[in-house]
Design a protein around this motif. Structure first.
Motif, PDB file in Angstrom:
ATOM      1  N   VAL A  11       0.832  -1.208   0.000  1.00 16.89           N
ATOM      2  CA  VAL A  11       0.000   0.000   0.000  1.00 16.89           C
ATOM      3  C   VAL A  11       0.866   1.257   0.000  1.00 16.89           C
ATOM      4  O   VAL A  11       0.482   2.274  -0.595  1.00 16.89           O
ATOM      5  CB  VAL A  11      -0.984   0.013   1.201  1.00 16.89           C
ATOM      6  CG1 VAL A  11      -1.929  -1.175   1.131  1.00 16.89           C
ATOM      7  CG2 VAL A  11      -0.271   0.055   2.540  1.00 16.89           C
ATOM      8  N   GLU A  14       1.683   1.851  -3.529  1.00 18.00           N
ATOM      9  CA  GLU A  14       0.497   2.374  -4.218  1.00 18.00           C
ATOM     10  C   GLU A  14       0.350   3.866  -3.960  1.00 18.00           C
ATOM     11  O   GLU A  14       0.026   4.630  -4.878  1.00 18.00           O
ATOM     12  CB  GLU A  14      -0.761   1.653  -3.731  1.00 18.00           C
ATOM     13  CG  GLU A  14      -0.948   0.260  -4.277  1.00 18.00           C
ATOM     14  CD  GLU A  14      -2.194  -0.411  -3.729  1.00 18.00           C
ATOM     15  OE1 GLU A  14      -2.744  -1.272  -4.422  1.00 18.00           O
ATOM     16  OE2 GLU A  14      -2.621  -0.071  -2.606  1.00 18.00           O
ATOM     17  N   GLU A  66      -8.241 -13.142  -0.648  1.00 20.74           N
ATOM     18  CA  GLU A  66      -8.653 -11.787  -1.035  1.00 20.74           C
ATOM     19  C   GLU A  66      -9.306 -11.060   0.132  1.00 20.74           C
ATOM     20  O   GLU A  66      -9.059  -9.867   0.358  1.00 20.74           O
ATOM     21  CB  GLU A  66      -9.615 -11.848  -2.221  1.00 20.74           C
ATOM     22  CG  GLU A  66     -10.131 -10.493  -2.687  1.00 20.74           C
ATOM     23  CD  GLU A  66      -9.038  -9.537  -3.142  1.00 20.74           C
ATOM     24  OE1 GLU A  66      -9.278  -8.323  -3.127  1.00 20.74           O
ATOM     25  OE2 GLU A  66      -7.939 -10.013  -3.510  1.00 20.74           O
ATOM     26  N   LYS A  69      -6.618  -9.990   2.511  1.00 19.73           N
ATOM     27  CA  LYS A  69      -5.891  -8.817   2.023  1.00 19.73           C
ATOM     28  C   LYS A  69      -6.692  -7.542   2.258  1.00 19.73           C
ATOM     29  O   LYS A  69      -6.145  -6.521   2.709  1.00 19.73           O
ATOM     30  CB  LYS A  69      -5.566  -8.962   0.540  1.00 19.73           C
ATOM     31  CG  LYS A  69      -4.795  -7.753   0.003  1.00 19.73           C
ATOM     32  CD  LYS A  69      -4.499  -7.868  -1.476  1.00 19.73           C
ATOM     33  CE  LYS A  69      -3.778  -6.605  -1.963  1.00 19.73           C
ATOM     34  NZ  LYS A  69      -3.493  -6.651  -3.414  1.00 19.73           N
ATOM     35  N   LEU A  70      -7.987  -7.597   1.960  1.00 18.72           N
ATOM     36  CA  LEU A  70      -8.825  -6.424   2.178  1.00 18.72           C
ATOM     37  C   LEU A  70      -8.863  -6.045   3.660  1.00 18.72           C
ATOM     38  O   LEU A  70      -8.829  -4.851   4.004  1.00 18.72           O
ATOM     39  CB  LEU A  70     -10.239  -6.680   1.657  1.00 18.72           C
ATOM     40  CG  LEU A  70     -10.422  -6.734   0.138  1.00 18.72           C
ATOM     41  CD1 LEU A  70     -11.860  -7.071  -0.212  1.00 18.72           C
ATOM     42  CD2 LEU A  70     -10.001  -5.411  -0.504  1.00 18.72           C
ATOM     43  N   VAL A  73      -5.627  -4.317   4.385  1.00 18.40           N
ATOM     44  CA  VAL A  73      -5.622  -2.948   3.837  1.00 18.40           C
ATOM     45  C   VAL A  73      -6.380  -2.020   4.777  1.00 18.40           C
ATOM     46  O   VAL A  73      -5.924  -0.908   5.087  1.00 18.40           O
ATOM     47  CB  VAL A  73      -6.239  -2.909   2.421  1.00 18.40           C
ATOM     48  CG1 VAL A  73      -6.469  -1.464   1.979  1.00 18.40           C
ATOM     49  CG2 VAL A  73      -5.327  -3.624   1.432  1.00 18.40           C
ATOM     50  N   LEU A 128      -6.675   4.830  -0.331  1.00 18.22           N
ATOM     51  CA  LEU A 128      -6.680   3.371  -0.253  1.00 18.22           C
ATOM     52  C   LEU A 128      -8.107   2.817  -0.276  1.00 18.22           C
ATOM     53  O   LEU A 128      -8.367   1.786  -0.906  1.00 18.22           O
ATOM     54  CB  LEU A 128      -5.953   2.902   1.010  1.00 18.22           C
ATOM     55  CG  LEU A 128      -4.442   3.113   1.023  1.00 18.22           C
ATOM     56  CD1 LEU A 128      -3.857   2.669   2.364  1.00 18.22           C
ATOM     57  CD2 LEU A 128      -3.765   2.352  -0.126  1.00 18.22           C
ATOM     58  N   HIS A 132      -9.209   0.183  -3.188  1.00 16.89           N
ATOM     59  CA  HIS A 132      -9.514  -1.206  -2.838  1.00 16.89           C
ATOM     60  C   HIS A 132     -10.998  -1.488  -2.594  1.00 16.89           C
ATOM     61  O   HIS A 132     -11.422  -2.645  -2.672  1.00 16.89           O
ATOM     62  CB  HIS A 132      -8.711  -1.622  -1.608  1.00 16.89           C
ATOM     63  CG  HIS A 132      -7.243  -1.697  -1.855  1.00 16.89           C
ATOM     64  ND1 HIS A 132      -6.630  -2.809  -2.380  1.00 16.89           N
ATOM     65  CD2 HIS A 132      -6.263  -0.767  -1.672  1.00 16.89           C
ATOM     66  CE1 HIS A 132      -5.332  -2.581  -2.505  1.00 16.89           C
ATOM     67  NE2 HIS A 132      -5.076  -1.348  -2.091  1.00 16.89           N
TER      68      HIS A 132
END
Length: 339
Positions: A11, A14, A66, A69-70, A73, A128, A132
């Motif tokens: 992140v 990013e 997934e 990961k979210l 984040v 972010l 996302h």
């Protein structure tokens, strides 16, 4: 923790590679990278890592890669918010160290540029979330959650700072238990406990208002307990262990210790508090700590800590809206902490 830190690297890149910075001079990108690395991925990271723990506890079944990961984040969004609050708080309190290193604003090349860095840290949260969660069904709920938490925390900080106006005479009549509890509820409890729990529950698809209400009530109680621990450690923790030099006494903070001291002090002891509290002199600071010991506040804190823990465990087990693990994992991390 290693998996969580790997998500930070992703992140961070990013944010540094964001289209807004793409055309900026290399110096801006380097500053952004150094500022993020210095202020964000440090400390215990309990707030951020709690999101995935809550998601797993709430779902009670497998969490996909997934989803994990979210959750992480979102955890870094919380750590960005924490970093923003700490950068600003250190400037307001003229703090010296944070997380075992000099405060960001005390870096020779930074100074008051740290104010803008704090604004950038907060703005990174919403970049972010857009990247996302822009197409996620929980996007609006998450935006509102972060905005509401920031609003509440800022008002808690305002109450904290105006209880003793900067440069003003210490007014001990303002240091009441009611005022103290309002400060810690809004300044600490919402973003430290309710925000990560609510993020995890939102990702798990929890929409029941009664369940979210139970979560808020338990998290706020946990947050008050946590802040009282923090106040005690500010006075009696070792700087090399807690990662900072305590400043509550010289800053004349409305802390749990001084509120309790005023509640049981004799007229002579109150006069000593009036003479020494809020004075940035080592002898005066030690005199206040000696008075706390004289009033047996360390023993009172130990009793309070155990009673609070026992009460929280009982309340968590008594509710039937959410799995107890949603809260017990968080509580286990703060019970009898030393930093």
């Amino acid at each position: 923790m290693q998996d969580f830190l790997k998500v930070f690297e992703s992140v961070r890149d990013e944010l540094v590679d964001d289209s807004l910075l793409a055309g900026q001079p290399q110096a801006s990108r380097e500053w952004m990278t150094k500022m993020l690395d210095y202020n964000v991925p440090h400390g215990k990271l309990n707030r951020g890592m709690a999101v995935l723990d809550v998601l797993r506890a709430a779902k009670g079944e497998g969490v996909s890669a997934e989803e994990a990961k979210l959750a992480n984040v979102l955890g870094w969004c919380i750590e960005l918010l924490q970093a923003y609050f700490l950068v600003a708080d250190d400037i307001m309190d003229s703090s010296i160290t944070r997380r075992g290193q000099p405060c960001w604003y005390r870096q020779p090349h930074v100074g008051m540029v740290a104010i803008n860095d704090g604004i950038i840290l907060e703005s990174c949260i919403y970049r972010l979330l857009k990247i996302h969660f822009g197409a996620h069904p929980a996007y609006v709920a998450l935006l509102e959650l972060f905005h509401d938490t920031t609003h509440r925390t800022a008002h808690g900080q305002l109450l904290d700072t105006t209880t003793t106006p900067p440069g003003g005479k210490v007014d001990l009549t303002r240091y009441t238990e009611e005022t103290y509890m309002r400060i810690v509820t809004y300044k600490t409890a919402f973003y430290t406990f309710y925000l990560p729990v609510a993020c995890g529950l939102v990702l798990a698809g929890e929409v029941d208002e009664a369940a979210l209400g139970v979560a808020e009530a338990l998290c706020l109680d946990m947050g008050r307990y946590f802040q009282i621990q923090d106040d005690f450690l500010d006075a009696f923790g070792e700087p090399e262990v807690i990662g900072k030099v305590g400043t509550d006494i010289q800053d004349a903070k409305c802390s749990w210790l001084v509120v309790k001291a005023l509640g049981r002090a004799t007229p002579e002891q109150r006069a000593r508090i009036e003479a020494d509290y809020g004075v940035d002199e080592p002898a005066k600071i030690e005199a206040i700590k000696d008075l706390y010991r004289e009033l047996e506040l360390p023993a009172e804190f130990a009793a309070y800590e155990q009673a609070s823990y026992d009460g929280l465990v009982a309340a968590i087990e008594a509710q039937d809206k959410l799995p107890p693990a949603v809260f017990m994992n968080l509580l286990a991390k703060i019970y009898k902490r030393s930093k």
